[in-house]
Every structure is written in C-alpha cells, then in structure tokens.
Design a protein around this motif. Structure first.
Motif, PDB file in Angstrom:
ATOM      1  N   ASP A  28      43.825  36.740  38.568  1.00 17.01           N
ATOM      2  CA  ASP A  28      42.817  36.414  39.054  1.00 17.01           C
ATOM      3  C   ASP A  28      41.743  36.303  37.814  1.00 17.01           C
ATOM      4  OD1 ASP A  28      40.761  35.940  40.600  1.00 17.01           O
ATOM      5  OD2 ASP A  28      40.553  37.957  41.305  1.00 17.01           O
TER       6      ASP A  28
ATOM      7  N   ASN B 126      40.002  28.418  44.894  1.00 20.28           N
ATOM      8  CA  ASN B 126      38.980  29.614  44.726  1.00 20.28           C
ATOM      9  C   ASN B 126      38.598  30.064  46.062  1.00 20.28           C
ATOM     10  OD1 ASN B 126      37.716  27.254  45.760  1.00 20.28           O
ATOM     11  ND2 ASN B 126      36.657  26.660  44.039  1.00 20.28           N
TER      12      ASN B 126
ATOM     13  N   SER C  80      38.312  34.216  46.088  1.00 18.50           N
ATOM     14  CA  SER C  80      38.794  34.220  44.682  1.00 18.50           C
ATOM     15  C   SER C  80      39.788  33.184  44.075  1.00 18.50           C
ATOM     16  CB  SER C  80      39.023  35.819  44.520  1.00 18.50           C
ATOM     17  OG  SER C  80      40.230  36.095  45.132  1.00 18.50           O
TER      18      SER C  80
END
Length: 381
Positions: free
Chosen positions: A41, A339, A353
């Motif tokens: 991430d 995203n 995320s």
C-alpha cells in the motif's frame, strides 16, 4: 477457441495503457529499491508503507515485475523480482507463521522464474511452499486458512487461488497427493462455499473432527450471508484454474455460475462494489475484485463455446476500461495505479486505498489481451 486478442475493440487504448503501466512501474521500482520491505500500500505522502515480510500479499510485487519483464524485456524488472524473491526467504525460515496463502506468496514468481531460467533455488522455495500448504489439509476435506487458536476448522474462499500451487507440485514431482488434496478442497468449496445463485460465502467454519459445517461468516464482506465481491472473484478465477489444471467439468460449471452472478451484479459502471449486497451508502468500491474477476473471465472465455464466451469477455473488457478511466492514477506522485481498493467493508483505514494486487491483476489482464499466453498460475505449462 475464442480469440481474446483479436476481439479486443480498441487496440490504441490497449497499447497506450501498456505504455503507461511501463512508465508507472519504472517509477515504482525506483521507490521500492530504497526500502527493505516489499511494497503493498502507499501513504498519503506518495511513499510505500512498511509491511511485514510475512504478509500474504508479498508475492504480487515480484510477480508483477516478471509480468512487466515479459512485456518489456527491461532488466530493471527482472532484477527487482529476484531481489524481492530473496528477501522472502526470511518468511520461509519462519515457517511456523505461514498460512494457506503461500500460493499467492511464492507460486507466481518463484515457479515462474524456475520455468523461465531453471533456477534451482526458486524451485526449492516453491516446493517448500507447496509442502507447507499440503500440511494444512484436514482429512475431513478442507485446507485450514489461518493459525488462530480457535480457527482449526476455518477455511476461506480465497484458498481457491492457492490450489494451483498444489497442482504445480504434483506435476513437478509426479506425486498425485498434492493434486488430490487440491481437488478435495475444491470439492468442499464447491459444495459448501458456492450458493445456488452463484454467490459465495467468504468463511466457512467446519468441525475439525467431523468436517460438518458449523457456521458461515461474513468475513471481509458486509455481513453473514452477503456477497463480498473479491470473494466472488477468487472463486471465479480459482474454479476456472482448477478446471484448467484437472479438466473436471464440475469446476468449469461452478466457475460459470459464479461468473454469471458476478456479471449480473457488477452494476452499470462496471466498477465492483466491495460487497454486492452492501447498503447504498457508503458506496464502497473494490478495484481488486474487478481486476481479479477480469483475469478469470478472460480465461473462462477461452474454454467455453463462443456464444457463452462473448458476455464473459465483454464484461472483463468493460471492467478493465472502467478501472483505467475512473480509478487510475498515472502521475508520478504515488507508486501505484489503482486507488479504489477496499480491504474489507468494516475495516478502517482500508477503504479506497491502493493495493499491490489490484495493480498486479490489471497488469496480468493487459498482458493477456496483448497476446501473452503464459499463465503465471500454471507456470509449468
């Protein structure tokens, strides 16, 4: 066979997207090389977040590097794949902490490297992972997912994507035990995870002594009895792969049933919600579910009659193009592309995320559409 390459409707978009992936991944590699952990991430500052070397997602980064290397022949990607493969030896050494996701962690890069280059250490790593996964098999018919004190009978739909590690091991060692374990678990998943309408349970709790179903849990979805979209995608692609590895018709039939449900519920924007049965608000999406499902649908389209293949293919293409148009970041401000990934419906943070496997499966799908026939989930073929 349905030709997924020749049928693609917009070759200019495909080639432009491949070039944008190359530029983005070259930028991401430079970021990754500065770290002693494997990317997963990103932070709000455009850097990778620190991860544990035992994290189940760690195989996707080196696998993406091999995908990019095959697409571009740029040695930058090969070197990064090997660097991170060697980093993961720390996780192998701490084998007591490993879980059922060792297929995700080693098959799609170590076994790929062995096939491409004959590296013996890569073969040994992959076989060790396969033996670890086989050791998690409960003779009552399922592979235990996690190591929690009270989770001896827990199995999850994600494991369908780890079974190809066992099929690989049977082929490489000429030992049917690995394949038989994989098929026994797939049979259990077919009977107890996949519902009549093609939706799936995320978690099924079995009595570890008898194999009886004790409970079903919502897991990363909205609630018990709901329909976590990434779980749907694991089942869709996973049963397709089990069919490709075994030829068992029931696996193909199951993959089709899950695929039909997925397509019927993905929505007009072709960007999957986190859970197909979640409330209207918040409108949580999951790019990873779309990318995984697209790869499965492309493989499924190759093995069914053309009249069935067209809707699978069209749905995959629409999801990929929708993700690229509405959920991508091609600027060099973060080292990731997508995203709107959601780890779990009720997990904060973890909503909308970046996640490395959303990027990985998108790269895999783009490479398929550009003509790469080599399937990382069946690396010995």
């Amino acid at each position: 066979m349905f030709d997924i390459v020749a049928r693609f409707p917009d070759k200019a978009w495909l080639e432009a997207t491949a070039e944008k992936l190359n530029q983005k991944m070259l930028y991401a590699v430079e970021k990754a090389k500065k770290n002693d952990f494997i990317p997963y991430d990103t932070t709000s500052d455009g850097e990778f977040k620190r991860t544990d070397i035992r994290m189940w997602t760690n195989g996707f980064w080196p696998a993406m590097m091999w995908q990019m290397y095959l697409a571009t022949k740029d040695e930058t990607y090969r070197a990064e794949a090997i660097r991170t493969e060697e980093m993961m030896d720390e996780a192998l050494a701490d084998f007591k902490t490993l879980h059922h996701d060792v297929g995700f962690m080693w098959l799609i890069h170590c076994a790929v490297r062995y096939k491409l280059e004959g590296n013996q250490e890569s073969y040994d790593r992959t076989l060790f992972a396969a033996q670890t996964l086989a050791a998690r098999f409960n003779p009552k018919g399922f592979i235990r997912a996690w190591n929690g004190r009270d989770q001896q009978g827990w199995a999850i739909i994600d494991c369908m994507m780890n079974l190809p590690l066992l099929y690989w091991a049977s082929d490489m060692t000429n030992d049917p035990r690995f394949r038989l374990i994989a098929m026994k678990h797939a049979d259990t998943a077919m009977n107890h995870f996949v519902r009549a309408d093609g939706s799936v349970n995320h978690i099924v709790v079995f009595d570890p002594e008898t194999g009886d179903v004790v409970d079903t849990l919502g897991g990363q979805g909205y609630e018990k009895g709901s329909s976590w979209s990434r779980g749907q995608s694991w089942a869709l692609y996973g049963f397709t792969l089990s069919y490709l590895c075994t030829g068992k018709q029931e696996y193909l039939d199951t993959a089709k049933r899950v695929a039909n449900y997925f397509i019927a519920n993905v929505g007009s924007d072709y960007i999957p919600r986190c859970d197909f049965r979640q409330p209207e608000q918040p409108d949580l999406k999951d790019n990873a579910a779309g990318a995984v499902a697209s790869c499965g649908l492309l493989e499924l389209a190759k093995v069914v009659p053309e009249c069935e293949a067209r809707p699978y293919y069209n749905a995959a293409v629409k999801m990929l193009m929708a993700m690229e148009q509405h959920c991508s970041n091609w600027d060099n401000d973060i080292p990731a592309v997508f995203n709107k990934c959601t780890v779990a419906y009720h997990q904060y943070p973890g909503r909308h995320s970046t996640m490395n496997y959303a990027d990985y499966y998108f790269v895999e799908a783009i490479n398929k559409l550009r003509g790469q026939e080599y399937n990382f989930w069946m690396p010995n073929k």
